[in-house]
Design an enzyme around this catalytic site. Structure first.
Site, PDB file in Angstrom:
ATOM      1  N   GLY A 169       0.982  -1.570  -0.158  1.00  0.00           N
ATOM      2  CA  GLY A 169      -0.281   0.100   0.251  1.00  0.00           C
ATOM      3  C   GLY A 169       0.461   1.047   0.104  1.00  0.00           C
TER       4      GLY A 169
ATOM      5  CB  SER B 113      -0.135   3.946  -4.125  1.00  0.00           C
ATOM      6  OG  SER B 113      -1.340   3.615  -3.515  1.00  0.00           O
ATOM      7  NE  ARG B 114      -4.954   5.751  -2.629  1.00  0.00           N
ATOM      8  CZ  ARG B 114      -5.956   5.723  -1.621  1.00  0.00           C
ATOM      9  NH1 ARG B 114      -6.338   6.843  -0.893  1.00  0.00           N
ATOM     10  NH2 ARG B 114      -6.100   4.339  -1.161  1.00  0.00           N
TER      11      ARG B 114
ATOM     12  CB  VAL C  35      -2.512  -7.736   0.277  1.00  0.00           C
ATOM     13  CG1 VAL C  35      -1.291  -6.784  -0.036  1.00  0.00           C
ATOM     14  CG2 VAL C  35      -3.990  -6.283   1.156  1.00  0.00           C
TER      15      VAL C  35
ATOM     16  CB  SER D 207      -4.654   1.161  14.150  1.00  0.00           C
ATOM     17  OG  SER D 207      -5.890   1.768  14.471  1.00  0.00           O
TER      18      SER D 207
ATOM     19  CE1 TYR E 229      -8.595  -0.082  10.608  1.00  0.00           C
ATOM     20  CE2 TYR E 229      -8.826   0.878  12.019  1.00  0.00           C
ATOM     21  CZ  TYR E 229      -7.555   1.039  10.987  1.00  0.00           C
ATOM     22  OH  TYR E 229      -6.869   1.814  10.763  1.00  0.00           O
TER      23      TYR E 229
ATOM     24  CB  ALA F  13     -12.122  -7.981  14.807  1.00  0.00           C
TER      25      ALA F  13
ATOM     26  CE  LYS G 298      -5.527  -1.704  10.915  1.00  0.00           C
ATOM     27  NZ  LYS G 298      -4.097  -1.929   9.744  1.00  0.00           N
TER      28      LYS G 298
ATOM     29  CB  ILE H 282      -2.450   9.951  10.281  1.00  0.00           C
ATOM     30  CG1 ILE H 282      -1.971   8.404  12.059  1.00  0.00           C
ATOM     31  CG2 ILE H 282      -0.892   9.620   9.959  1.00  0.00           C
ATOM     32  CD1 ILE H 282      -0.949   9.628  12.930  1.00  0.00           C
TER      33      ILE H 282
HETATM   34  P1  NAP Z   1      -4.803   5.086   2.568  1.00  0.00           P
HETATM   35  O1  NAP Z   1      -4.088   6.709   2.823  1.00  0.00           O
HETATM   36  O2  NAP Z   1      -6.013   5.099   2.313  1.00  0.00           O
HETATM   37  O3  NAP Z   1      -3.746   3.901   2.143  1.00  0.00           O
HETATM   38  C1  NAP Z   1      -4.118   3.256   1.642  1.00  0.00           C
HETATM   39  C2  NAP Z   1      -2.853   2.499   0.916  1.00  0.00           C
HETATM   40  O4  NAP Z   1      -3.636   0.763   1.000  1.00  0.00           O
HETATM   41  C3  NAP Z   1      -3.102   2.522  -0.297  1.00  0.00           C
HETATM   42  O5  NAP Z   1      -2.367   2.111  -1.302  1.00  0.00           O
HETATM   43  C4  NAP Z   1      -4.355   1.406  -1.010  1.00  0.00           C
HETATM   44  O6  NAP Z   1      -3.649   0.886  -2.487  1.00  0.00           O
HETATM   45  C5  NAP Z   1      -3.994   0.237  -0.112  1.00  0.00           C
HETATM   46  N1  NAP Z   1      -4.415  -0.870  -0.309  1.00  0.00           N
HETATM   47  C6  NAP Z   1      -5.708  -1.556   0.434  1.00  0.00           C
HETATM   48  N2  NAP Z   1      -6.254  -2.287  -0.141  1.00  0.00           N
HETATM   49  C7  NAP Z   1      -5.331  -3.417  -0.636  1.00  0.00           C
HETATM   50  C8  NAP Z   1      -5.162  -4.324  -1.465  1.00  0.00           C
HETATM   51  N3  NAP Z   1      -6.319  -5.228  -0.855  1.00  0.00           N
HETATM   52  N4  NAP Z   1      -4.542  -4.990  -2.015  1.00  0.00           N
HETATM   53  C9  NAP Z   1      -2.817  -3.903  -1.867  1.00  0.00           C
HETATM   54  N5  NAP Z   1      -3.643  -2.630  -1.703  1.00  0.00           N
HETATM   55  C10 NAP Z   1      -4.221  -2.264  -0.556  1.00  0.00           C
HETATM   56  O7  NAP Z   1      -4.259   5.133   4.529  1.00  0.00           O
HETATM   57  P2  NAP Z   1      -3.251   4.945   5.248  1.00  0.00           P
HETATM   58  O8  NAP Z   1      -4.059   6.300   5.746  1.00  0.00           O
HETATM   59  O9  NAP Z   1      -1.953   5.497   4.646  1.00  0.00           O
HETATM   60  O10 NAP Z   1      -3.109   4.077   5.626  1.00  0.00           O
HETATM   61  C11 NAP Z   1      -2.415   3.015   6.005  1.00  0.00           C
HETATM   62  C12 NAP Z   1      -2.054   2.048   7.053  1.00  0.00           C
HETATM   63  O11 NAP Z   1      -2.605   2.330   8.432  1.00  0.00           O
HETATM   64  C13 NAP Z   1      -3.532   1.022   7.536  1.00  0.00           C
HETATM   65  O12 NAP Z   1      -3.337  -0.271   7.757  1.00  0.00           O
HETATM   66  C14 NAP Z   1      -4.313   1.893   8.056  1.00  0.00           C
HETATM   67  O13 NAP Z   1      -5.312   0.971   8.823  1.00  0.00           O
HETATM   68  C15 NAP Z   1      -3.608   1.849   9.139  1.00  0.00           C
HETATM   69  N6  NAP Z   1      -4.102   3.093  10.127  1.00  0.00           N
HETATM   70  C16 NAP Z   1      -4.723   4.350   9.324  1.00  0.00           C
HETATM   71  C17 NAP Z   1      -4.548   4.965  10.343  1.00  0.00           C
HETATM   72  C18 NAP Z   1      -4.957   7.245   9.576  1.00  0.00           C
HETATM   73  O14 NAP Z   1      -6.039   8.105  11.103  1.00  0.00           O
HETATM   74  N7  NAP Z   1      -4.441   7.491   8.380  1.00  0.00           N
HETATM   75  C19 NAP Z   1      -5.035   5.908  11.384  1.00  0.00           C
HETATM   76  C20 NAP Z   1      -4.415   4.311  12.762  1.00  0.00           C
HETATM   77  C21 NAP Z   1      -3.936   2.808  11.548  1.00  0.00           C
HETATM   78  P3  NAP Z   1      -4.799   1.752  -4.162  1.00  0.00           P
HETATM   79  O15 NAP Z   1      -3.675   3.291  -3.690  1.00  0.00           O
HETATM   80  O16 NAP Z   1      -4.448   1.566  -4.969  1.00  0.00           O
HETATM   81  O17 NAP Z   1      -6.365   1.868  -3.318  1.00  0.00           O
END
Ligand code: NAP
Length: 253
Positions: free
Chosen positions: A18, A20-21, A70, A148, A161, A163, A165, A194
């Site tokens: 993941g 890309s973003r 994934v 998380s 979610y 469950a 994490k 975040i």
């Molecule tokens: P995000 O900006 O939505 O980015 C999610 C990333 O995961 C993207 O690159 C997406 O690819 C990729 N992805 C999603 N489903 C996938 C799949 N089936 N196969 C391959 N890649 C996949 O999310 P984020 O906020 O950066 O979160 C990243 C991690 O941090 C996650 O595990 C999330 O649970 C955790 N987290 C985030 C926060 C928060 O507040 N942001 C807080 C706690 C934990 P595409 O670009 O192709 O969609």
């Protein structure tokens, strides 16, 4: 910043899911700056992935992306086997890909449940399983699981979610004990809120209210999580394994 790959030494290799973003992108960028060759995957967002790959490649970094879901065991296996063949090694795995489908349980569909578990938990298994033999043979490596605080404290409307994490946190502890004797370290990071696309459903007013509930008075930045990753990869944390480090500005205290 420590460089892990110079012209005279073997370049170390990092895999980020993941990338890309959001947090994954931040990890890819920092790992490239630290000297790693970085391979990352994405699910649908080819444009965003290409931006990350090209942006870093023009700066001279070795960064390669591929569309790999994934949740697909065989796709993941092929991707990791290709990296292994191309690079000859894998030194770091950041299990970051994740999704949310927040709903009260009474409104949660089976699909909401299954997709979150499939991405966040089965995806963790698929990628870790594909990499682990390489780490064990090398007798070195670091796995960092982006979890998380929802895996530690109760967050309403996130039973799926939470469950996933909570499962990830337990996986981190179990695997850390299993592979420590091989020189492989496994740790997790538990961010709070975040600022990434994952918060797109929250209005500015929602975000202000959330920030007001956080003791450090702000929603976290990707950089806050990236710094924790750098710490966990460094010798500063060499005696730490199986921990899920909370990076939440105090929200869960
Ligand atoms: P995000 O900006 O939505 O980015 C999610 C990333 O995961 C993207 O690159 C997406 O690819 C990729 N992805 C999603 N489903 C996938 C799949 N089936 N196969 C391959 N890649 C996949 O999310 P984020 O906020 O950066 O979160 C990243 C991690 O941090 C996650 O595990 C999330 O649970 C955790 N987290 C985030 C926060 C928060 O507040 N942001 C807080 C706690 C934990 P595409 O670009 O192709 O969609």
């Amino acid at each position: 910043m420590t460089s892990v790959g110079t012209k005279d030494s073997i370049q170390k290799v990092a895999v980020v899911t993941g990338g890309s973003r959001g947090i994954g992108r931040g990890c890819v960028e920092r790992l490239a700056e630290m000297g790693y060759a970085v391979h990352f995957n994405y699910n649908r967002n080819e444009e965003a992935a290409a931006l990350v790959e090209k942006g870093l490649s023009v700066q001279g970094f070795r960064v390669l992306s591929r569309q790999v879901d994934v949740t697909h065991f065989d796709q993941v296996k092929t991707w990791i086997a290709d990296i292994r063949q191309e690079e000859g090694r894998i030194d770091v795995l950041v299990n970051n890909a994740g999704i949310i489908r927040d709903k009260a349980l009474m409104l949660m569909s089976q699909d909401d449940w299954l997709r979150v578990i499939d991405t966040n938990l089965n995806g963790l298994f698929n990628v870790s399983r594909a990499c682990i033999v390489t780490f064990l043979k090398q007798k070195s490596g670091d796995i960092i699981n982006i979890s998380s605080i929802s895996g530690i404290v109760g967050m309403p409307r996130q039973s799926n979610y939470s469950a996933s994490k909570g499962g990830m946190n337990a996986f981190t502890r179990s695997l850390a004990r299993e592979v420590a004797g091989y020189g492989v370290r496994v740790n997790g990071i538990c961010p709070g809120f975040i600022e990434t696309d994952i918060l797109n459903d929250f209005s500015d007013k929602d975000k202000q209210e959330i920030a007001a509930r956080i003791p450090l008075q702000r929603i976290g930045a990707v950089e806050d999580v990236v710094r924790c990753m750098v710490f966990l990869l460094s010798a500063q944390s060499r005696y730490i394994i199986g921990q899920n480090l909370v990076v939440d500005g105090g929200l869960s205290l």
